[in-house]
Motif scaffolding. Structure first.
Motif, PDB file in Angstrom:
ATOM      1  N   LYS A  14       0.811  -1.224   0.000  1.00 13.54           N
ATOM      2  CA  LYS A  14       0.000   0.000   0.000  1.00 13.54           C
ATOM      3  C   LYS A  14       0.842   1.270   0.000  1.00 13.54           C
ATOM      4  O   LYS A  14       0.488   2.278   0.622  1.00 13.54           O
ATOM      5  CB  LYS A  14      -0.965   0.012   1.197  1.00 13.54           C
ATOM      6  CG  LYS A  14      -2.052  -1.059   1.133  1.00 13.54           C
ATOM      7  CD  LYS A  14      -3.047  -0.759   0.044  1.00 13.54           C
ATOM      8  CE  LYS A  14      -4.213  -1.739   0.043  1.00 13.54           C
ATOM      9  NZ  LYS A  14      -5.216  -1.394  -0.987  1.00 13.54           N
ATOM     10  N   GLU A  15       1.961   1.227  -0.700  1.00 10.23           N
ATOM     11  CA  GLU A  15       2.809   2.404  -0.863  1.00 10.23           C
ATOM     12  C   GLU A  15       3.124   2.573  -2.351  1.00 10.23           C
ATOM     13  O   GLU A  15       3.497   1.610  -3.015  1.00 10.23           O
ATOM     14  CB  GLU A  15       4.123   2.263  -0.085  1.00 10.23           C
ATOM     15  CG  GLU A  15       3.975   2.217   1.422  1.00 10.23           C
ATOM     16  CD  GLU A  15       3.775   3.601   2.027  1.00 10.23           C
ATOM     17  OE1 GLU A  15       4.114   4.599   1.356  1.00 10.23           O
ATOM     18  OE2 GLU A  15       3.281   3.684   3.169  1.00 10.23           O
ATOM     19  N   PHE A  48      -7.175   6.522  -4.875  1.00  7.15           N
ATOM     20  CA  PHE A  48      -8.168   7.117  -3.974  1.00  7.15           C
ATOM     21  C   PHE A  48      -9.498   7.436  -4.655  1.00  7.15           C
ATOM     22  O   PHE A  48     -10.403   7.960  -4.006  1.00  7.15           O
ATOM     23  CB  PHE A  48      -7.596   8.396  -3.346  1.00  7.15           C
ATOM     24  CG  PHE A  48      -6.445   8.160  -2.408  1.00  7.15           C
ATOM     25  CD1 PHE A  48      -6.669   7.715  -1.114  1.00  7.15           C
ATOM     26  CD2 PHE A  48      -5.141   8.355  -2.830  1.00  7.15           C
ATOM     27  CE1 PHE A  48      -5.603   7.492  -0.244  1.00  7.15           C
ATOM     28  CE2 PHE A  48      -4.072   8.132  -1.974  1.00  7.15           C
ATOM     29  CZ  PHE A  48      -4.296   7.696  -0.677  1.00  7.15           C
ATOM     30  N   ASN A  78       1.476   7.143   0.766  1.00  3.30           N
ATOM     31  CA  ASN A  78       0.694   6.049   1.328  1.00  3.30           C
ATOM     32  C   ASN A  78      -0.640   5.929   0.579  1.00  3.30           C
ATOM     33  O   ASN A  78      -1.302   6.934   0.328  1.00  3.30           O
ATOM     34  CB  ASN A  78       0.455   6.303   2.819  1.00  3.30           C
ATOM     35  CG  ASN A  78      -0.326   5.197   3.481  1.00  3.30           C
ATOM     36  OD1 ASN A  78      -1.547   5.183   3.416  1.00  3.30           O
ATOM     37  ND2 ASN A  78       0.374   4.278   4.133  1.00  3.30           N
ATOM     38  N   ASN A  79      -1.044   4.703   0.240  1.00  2.46           N
ATOM     39  CA  ASN A  79      -2.241   4.491  -0.571  1.00  2.46           C
ATOM     40  C   ASN A  79      -3.535   4.399   0.240  1.00  2.46           C
ATOM     41  O   ASN A  79      -4.599   4.143  -0.327  1.00  2.46           O
ATOM     42  CB  ASN A  79      -2.105   3.206  -1.396  1.00  2.46           C
ATOM     43  CG  ASN A  79      -1.012   3.307  -2.437  1.00  2.46           C
ATOM     44  OD1 ASN A  79      -0.509   4.382  -2.732  1.00  2.46           O
ATOM     45  ND2 ASN A  79      -0.604   2.169  -2.980  1.00  2.46           N
ATOM     46  N   THR A  80      -3.444   4.588   1.565  1.00  2.75           N
ATOM     47  CA  THR A  80      -4.636   4.441   2.391  1.00  2.75           C
ATOM     48  C   THR A  80      -5.073   5.727   3.078  1.00  2.75           C
ATOM     49  O   THR A  80      -6.155   5.785   3.654  1.00  2.75           O
ATOM     50  CB  THR A  80      -4.407   3.365   3.480  1.00  2.75           C
ATOM     51  OG1 THR A  80      -3.323   3.764   4.313  1.00  2.75           O
ATOM     52  CG2 THR A  80      -4.081   2.015   2.837  1.00  2.75           C
ATOM     53  N   ASP A  81      -4.249   6.768   3.033  1.00  2.00           N
ATOM     54  CA  ASP A  81      -4.547   8.025   3.726  1.00  2.00           C
ATOM     55  C   ASP A  81      -4.358   9.172   2.738  1.00  2.00           C
ATOM     56  O   ASP A  81      -3.220   9.552   2.422  1.00  2.00           O
ATOM     57  CB  ASP A  81      -3.615   8.182   4.934  1.00  2.00           C
ATOM     58  CG  ASP A  81      -3.987   9.376   5.808  1.00  2.00           C
ATOM     59  OD1 ASP A  81      -4.417  10.412   5.263  1.00  2.00           O
ATOM     60  OD2 ASP A  81      -3.822   9.274   7.041  1.00  2.00           O
ATOM     61  N   LEU A  82      -5.456   9.743   2.229  1.00  2.00           N
ATOM     62  CA  LEU A  82      -5.370  10.778   1.195  1.00  2.00           C
ATOM     63  C   LEU A  82      -4.656  12.025   1.708  1.00  2.00           C
ATOM     64  O   LEU A  82      -3.800  12.593   1.004  1.00  2.00           O
ATOM     65  CB  LEU A  82      -6.776  11.135   0.704  1.00  2.00           C
ATOM     66  CG  LEU A  82      -6.840  12.278  -0.324  1.00  2.00           C
ATOM     67  CD1 LEU A  82      -6.020  11.951  -1.556  1.00  2.00           C
ATOM     68  CD2 LEU A  82      -8.291  12.569  -0.686  1.00  2.00           C
ATOM     69  N   GLU A  83      -4.997  12.471   2.906  1.00  2.00           N
ATOM     70  CA  GLU A  83      -4.368  13.679   3.453  1.00  2.00           C
ATOM     71  C   GLU A  83      -2.857  13.502   3.557  1.00  2.00           C
ATOM     72  O   GLU A  83      -2.082  14.383   3.168  1.00  2.00           O
ATOM     73  CB  GLU A  83      -4.959  13.981   4.825  1.00  2.00           C
ATOM     74  CG  GLU A  83      -4.525  15.321   5.408  1.00  2.00           C
ATOM     75  CD  GLU A  83      -5.366  16.487   4.920  1.00  2.00           C
ATOM     76  OE1 GLU A  83      -4.812  17.608   4.852  1.00  2.00           O
ATOM     77  OE2 GLU A  83      -6.546  16.281   4.598  1.00  2.00           O
ATOM     78  N   LEU A  84      -2.444  12.353   4.062  1.00  2.00           N
ATOM     79  CA  LEU A  84      -1.012  12.078   4.200  1.00  2.00           C
ATOM     80  C   LEU A  84      -0.350  11.961   2.828  1.00  2.00           C
ATOM     81  O   LEU A  84       0.785  12.431   2.629  1.00  2.00           O
ATOM     82  CB  LEU A  84      -0.815  10.786   4.997  1.00  2.00           C
ATOM     83  CG  LEU A  84       0.636  10.334   5.233  1.00  2.00           C
ATOM     84  CD1 LEU A  84       1.415  11.403   5.984  1.00  2.00           C
ATOM     85  CD2 LEU A  84       0.659   9.012   5.988  1.00  2.00           C
ATOM     86  N   ALA A  85      -1.043  11.357   1.885  1.00  2.00           N
ATOM     87  CA  ALA A  85      -0.494  11.206   0.531  1.00  2.00           C
ATOM     88  C   ALA A  85      -0.261  12.565  -0.118  1.00  2.00           C
ATOM     89  O   ALA A  85       0.783  12.807  -0.744  1.00  2.00           O
ATOM     90  CB  ALA A  85      -1.439  10.362  -0.316  1.00  2.00           C
ATOM     91  N   SER A 128       2.714  14.268   1.372  1.00  2.00           N
ATOM     92  CA  SER A 128       3.968  13.625   0.963  1.00  2.00           C
ATOM     93  C   SER A 128       4.426  14.103  -0.412  1.00  2.00           C
ATOM     94  O   SER A 128       5.625  14.195  -0.683  1.00  2.00           O
ATOM     95  CB  SER A 128       3.802  12.105   0.957  1.00  2.00           C
ATOM     96  OG  SER A 128       3.472  11.622   2.238  1.00  2.00           O
TER      97      SER A 128
END
Length: 305
Positions: free
Chosen positions: A232-233, A252, A272-279, A282
């Protein structure tokens, strides 16, 4: 459907002897006559038309002082039989399809097994298909759209065909990515032959071939044993920012509007493929970009400060 009018006339029993002779010489007759024979097994005891008519007449007599003579119309039975055959035809071709297909949706990862027990892992918005009829140990061919990681069992030639190019191996582990103008092959185990336009080359473990907008590049920078998206990265090694945004949209299920962003910007990193805000952080923070999330729409612009 070929010969559709002739088939309908044949099902209804309206063919002349000359038309019947002509129809029996077609390929459709050979296929449909067999299926029609199956349909005949469904017809007995499906409807007792005499009994049904008698019961209807009795109900009418009991509720009406002035009996009405109703002549039963059995013509619909012929068309019902034709409809049954049509359903059987669709079912026949569906269950006898020679193609096996697996596909993923936005943000999905799927694992599937091929007829030779080779394993395939599909990244988001990807698909593979295999023709069972032509598949054997000496001719193993998979059609791929999107991105997939393959763990191939040893055997004869194994080929992955994509719209951008093809990959041939014997028994190995490798990743193929085909996204519009982006074609990349990563070899993790064994030997991989890549064929792209006029390029033909052999990759060994740790090697990668990439072609973006017609510009090819071969590197030996792989240190991992499998692609990061399995965890998931999403990782990128100096690719245009537009390709990064494309992958984020697939992971997403969002729509990114970045018309003000210079598409020549090159990004090296991941998200990260599971957290849009974090993606978004990044990708945007290192490039001095701002973003705004509105439902499934994301707008990205250069940082004004």
């Amino acid at each position: 459907m070929k010969n559709e009018k002739l088939i309908l006339k044949w099902l209804n029993g309206d063919m002349s002897p000359e038309e019947l002779d002509t129809f029996k010489k077609t390929e459709d007759y050979k296929s449909y006559s067999k299926i029609a024979s199956y349909a005949q097994d469904l017809q007995p005891e499906q409807l007792n038309t005499v009994q049904t008519y008698q019961e209807l007449q009795q109900r009418l007599d009991a509720t009406s002082k002035t009996p009405k003579v109703i002549k039963p119309n059995f013509g619909w039975v012929r068309y019902a039989a034709a409809a049954v055959v049509a359903v059987l035809l669709s079912t026949y071709f569906l269950f006898n399809s020679d193609e096996i297909q697996t596909q993923t949706k936005f943000g999905e990862i799927a694992q599937t097994q091929l007829p030779d027990e080779s394993e395939v892992f599909l990244n988001a918005k990807s698909s593979i298909s295999v023709n069972k009829k032509s598949w054997d140990n000496s001719n193993r061919m998979v059609n791929l759209n999107g991105e997939a990681f393959f763990k191939v069992t040893k055997g004869q030639k194994f080929t992955v065909e994509t719209p951008a190019g093809s990959v041939q191996v014997l028994g190995t582990q490798f990743n193929v990515k085909e996204r519009d103008s982006y074609f990349e092959v990563q070899c993790y185990e064994g030997r991989v032959q890549v064929i792209k336009d006029t390029d033909t080359l052999i990759l060994t473990p740790g090697m990668r071939y990439r072609n973006i907008d017609g510009i090819a590049k071969q590197t030996t920078s792989l240190t991992s044993t499998e692609p990061s998206w399995l965890d998931k990265e999403s990782e990128f090694d100096a690719v245009p920012i537009g390709l990064v945004f494309d992958e984020m949209q697939r992971q997403f299920n969002i729509k990114i509007e970045a018309a003000q962003v210079d598409q020549k910007i090159v990004f090296k990193g991941g998200f990260n493929n599971t957290d849009l805000e974090l993606a978004l952080k990044s990708v945007c923070n290192p490039l001095n970009l701002d973003y705004k999330i509105d439902g499934n729409a994301v707008k990205i612009v250069p940082n004004a400060s």
